[in-house]
Design a protein around this motif. Structure first.
Motif, PDB file in Angstrom:
ATOM      1  N   GLN A  57       8.605   8.715   2.918  1.00 55.80           N
ATOM      2  CA  GLN A  57       8.640   9.026   1.489  1.00 55.80           C
ATOM      3  C   GLN A  57       9.857   8.348   0.861  1.00 55.80           C
ATOM      4  OE1 GLN A  57       9.178  13.224   0.940  1.00 55.80           O
ATOM      5  NE2 GLN A  57      11.076  13.315   2.110  1.00 55.80           N
ATOM      6  N   THR A 101       6.977   8.660  -4.061  1.00 56.47           N
ATOM      7  CA  THR A 101       5.906   7.862  -3.484  1.00 56.47           C
ATOM      8  C   THR A 101       6.071   7.885  -1.968  1.00 56.47           C
ATOM      9  OG1 THR A 101       7.224   5.824  -3.673  1.00 56.47           O
ATOM     10  CG2 THR A 101       5.692   6.319  -5.483  1.00 56.47           C
ATOM     11  N   SER A 102       5.020   7.543  -1.265  1.00 57.14           N
ATOM     12  CA  SER A 102       5.093   7.537   0.188  1.00 57.14           C
ATOM     13  C   SER A 102       4.178   6.450   0.736  1.00 57.14           C
ATOM     14  CB  SER A 102       4.694   8.903   0.758  1.00 57.14           C
ATOM     15  OG  SER A 102       3.326   9.178   0.508  1.00 57.14           O
ATOM     16  N   PHE A 103       4.361   6.133   2.017  1.00 60.28           N
ATOM     17  CA  PHE A 103       3.485   5.164   2.668  1.00 60.28           C
ATOM     18  C   PHE A 103       3.393   5.458   4.155  1.00 60.28           C
ATOM     19  CE2 PHE A 103       7.702   3.218   2.191  1.00 60.28           C
ATOM     20  CZ  PHE A 103       8.018   2.787   3.470  1.00 60.28           C
ATOM     21  N   SER A 104       2.302   5.007   4.737  1.00 60.90           N
ATOM     22  CA  SER A 104       2.044   5.214   6.156  1.00 60.90           C
ATOM     23  C   SER A 104       2.854   4.226   6.997  1.00 60.90           C
ATOM     24  CB  SER A 104       0.550   5.013   6.441  1.00 60.90           C
ATOM     25  OG  SER A 104       0.305   4.899   7.835  1.00 60.90           O
ATOM     26  N   HIS A 154       0.831  -1.194   0.000  1.00 63.73           N
ATOM     27  CA  HIS A 154       0.000   0.000   0.000  1.00 63.73           C
ATOM     28  C   HIS A 154       0.870   1.249   0.000  1.00 63.73           C
ATOM     29  CE1 HIS A 154      -3.559  -2.455   0.868  1.00 63.73           C
ATOM     30  NE2 HIS A 154      -2.786  -3.111   1.723  1.00 63.73           N
ATOM     31  N   MET A 155       0.925   1.938  -1.130  1.00 64.41           N
ATOM     32  CA  MET A 155       1.690   3.175  -1.257  1.00 64.41           C
ATOM     33  C   MET A 155       0.862   4.201  -2.025  1.00 64.41           C
ATOM     34  SD  MET A 155       5.521   1.718  -2.017  1.00 64.41           S
ATOM     35  CE  MET A 155       6.285   3.321  -1.768  1.00 64.41           C
ATOM     36  N   SER A 156       1.087   5.457  -1.738  1.00 66.35           N
ATOM     37  CA  SER A 156       0.315   6.518  -2.386  1.00 66.35           C
ATOM     38  C   SER A 156       0.884   6.846  -3.764  1.00 66.35           C
ATOM     39  CB  SER A 156       0.342   7.775  -1.518  1.00 66.35           C
ATOM     40  OG  SER A 156       1.666   8.269  -1.405  1.00 66.35           O
ATOM     41  N   TYR A 157       0.035   7.421  -4.604  1.00 66.59           N
ATOM     42  CA  TYR A 157       0.440   7.913  -5.919  1.00 66.59           C
ATOM     43  C   TYR A 157       1.177   6.858  -6.728  1.00 66.59           C
ATOM     44  CZ  TYR A 157      -0.330  12.117  -3.177  1.00 66.59           C
ATOM     45  OH  TYR A 157      -0.863  13.052  -2.349  1.00 66.59           O
ATOM     46  N   ASP A 158       0.678   5.662  -6.693  1.00 67.51           N
ATOM     47  CA  ASP A 158       1.387   4.583  -7.370  1.00 67.51           C
ATOM     48  C   ASP A 158       0.402   3.511  -7.788  1.00 67.51           C
ATOM     49  OD1 ASP A 158       3.546   3.371  -8.421  1.00 67.51           O
ATOM     50  OD2 ASP A 158       4.417   2.692  -6.534  1.00 67.51           O
ATOM     51  N   ARG A 214       4.820   9.091   8.470  1.00 71.50           N
ATOM     52  CA  ARG A 214       4.786   8.773   7.040  1.00 71.50           C
ATOM     53  C   ARG A 214       6.190   8.789   6.446  1.00 71.50           C
ATOM     54  NH1 ARG A 214       0.452   7.909   4.273  1.00 71.50           N
ATOM     55  NH2 ARG A 214       0.629   7.669   2.013  1.00 71.50           N
TER      56      ARG A 214
END
Length: 369
Positions: free
Chosen positions: A287, A292-295, A46-50, A285
């Motif tokens: 980066q 990209t980044s993840f919690s 689970h990663m953002s913007y990806d 968080r």
């Protein structure tokens, strides 16, 4: 021809061209070259913007290329640095007197029972009578038994994971053995031939399935020197030490404020802590260098990094920043390597101070020294 056979031929051909320290058991990077150390950081699914990920992608850095690089391999491939390093163990474990090895994990593979009585620690080591390596990681049910060969568990895919491999000369393994007395790791597979039993006194007790003697203290801090003479500090605590290792010991001993990344299970995480002279701030968080980044909720790794660039401390290890973890044994290795520090400090996107959420003042930029 199998991958294992090709690897053996490769080592045979490459061996004479290597420097003396590197012609023995050591950490192996993705180019198949012996290195003093390497660090892998596997991304969570689970990663953002990806786009959707497999849970097998990772970035790495090593003593030759000390900056984050996106791997062209998946972590479950034998071509990965982790796979190539472990191949040394899988090829030599039957050598009755020439090598010693130990695998430990509180959550061992092959559906073995989870151990609540041993340390919250995961790792493995392999050595001959000149040098060897010690790997500390966060991956459950890993590595596989030697007879099963290399693979990566499905349980290690969803969350982020961290791995550090350190190459040490032979004389350092007596110190590592004494640190493992404090860890009290759950050893599930091992071989300690007679030539190694003097240096690996406590590990051989665990290998025999016997109970360790009580540690002389609740904590132990030692200095270790890698094969290339780089200094690392090993922190180890027993389950009798009920203080949080980040707040009460590492930050105060190293005299630095730490940003801490560990598994943030709901209902188990601790708040940032400013009660002692040196503070602990919970990372929220992460980066990556690729936007990209993840919690932290999806990250199973355990590490911390100094908030101030002048301190330069980075620690990687076993224990989460969580209340119940203060009653578990385990430890960390810490370094002031400036490349490792810069790499990890640049990963911090958001963290909590002792009142509210703050964005790192360094944003997405690496720190310049």
């Amino acid at each position: 021809m199998t991958v294992r056979t090709l690897w053996s031929i490769y080592l045979l051909l490459l061996g004479p061209t290597l420097p003396l320290w590197a012609s023995h058991i050591s950490c192996i990077n993705e180019d198949g070259k012996p290195v003093d150390w390497y660090i892998l950081y596997k991304f969570p699914k689970h990663m953002s913007y990806d786009v959707a990920r497999t849970g097998l992608e990772y970035m790495f850095m090593d003593s030759v290329t000390p900056a984050w690089k996106l791997s062209k391999y998946f972590i479950n491939m034998t071509e990965s640095a982790l796979g190539q390093t472990l191949q040394q163990l899988y090829q030599t474990y039957e050598a009755k007197n020439s090598v010693a090895y130990v695998m430990y994990n509180d959550g061992p593979p092959n559906k073995m029972n989870y151990s609540w009585t041993h340390g919250h620690s995961k790792g493995f080591l392999l050595l001959e009578e000149s040098q060897g390596f010690w790997v500390i990681h966060s991956i459950p049910e890993f590595p596989p038994f030697p007879e099963d060969g290399f693979s990566y568990p499905s349980t290690g895919k969803s969350y982020g994971q961290a791995v550090i491999c350190l190459t040490f000369p032979y004389d350092q393994f007596a110190e590592i053995d004494r640190q493992l007395l404090y860890y009290n790791p759950n050893v599930y597979n091992c071989s300690i031939p007679k030539p190694f039993q003097g240096e690996l006194f406590y590990v051989q007790i665990l290998c025999a399935g016997s109970q360790l003697p009580p540690a002389p203290w609740n904590q132990s801090l030692v200095k270790l020197q890698s094969a290339k003479a780089e200094t690392f500090f090993s922190f180890a605590k027993t389950k009798c030490d009920h203080e949080d290792i980040y707040v009460a010991w590492m930050a105060q001993k190293l005299q630095t404020d730490f940003l801490v990344e560990s598994w943030q299970r709901k209902g188990h995480q601790l708040f940032s802590n400013c009660s002692l002279p040196y503070h602990i701030y919970n990372i929220n968080r992460i980066q990556t260098p690729w936007n990209t980044s993840f919690s932290s909720y999806y990250d199973h790794s355990k590490w911390c990094v100094s908030i101030r660039p002048e301190d330069q401390w980075t620690c990687i290890g076993d224990l989460n920043y969580a209340a119940q973890q203060s009653k578990r044994s385990g430890g960390f290795v810490c370094t002031q390597n400036r490349y490792i520090y810069t790499a990890f400090r640049s990963l911090v996107l958001h963290y909590y101070d002792c009142r509210e959420l703050h964005e790192s003042i360094y944003g997405s930029h690496s720190i310049v020294f």
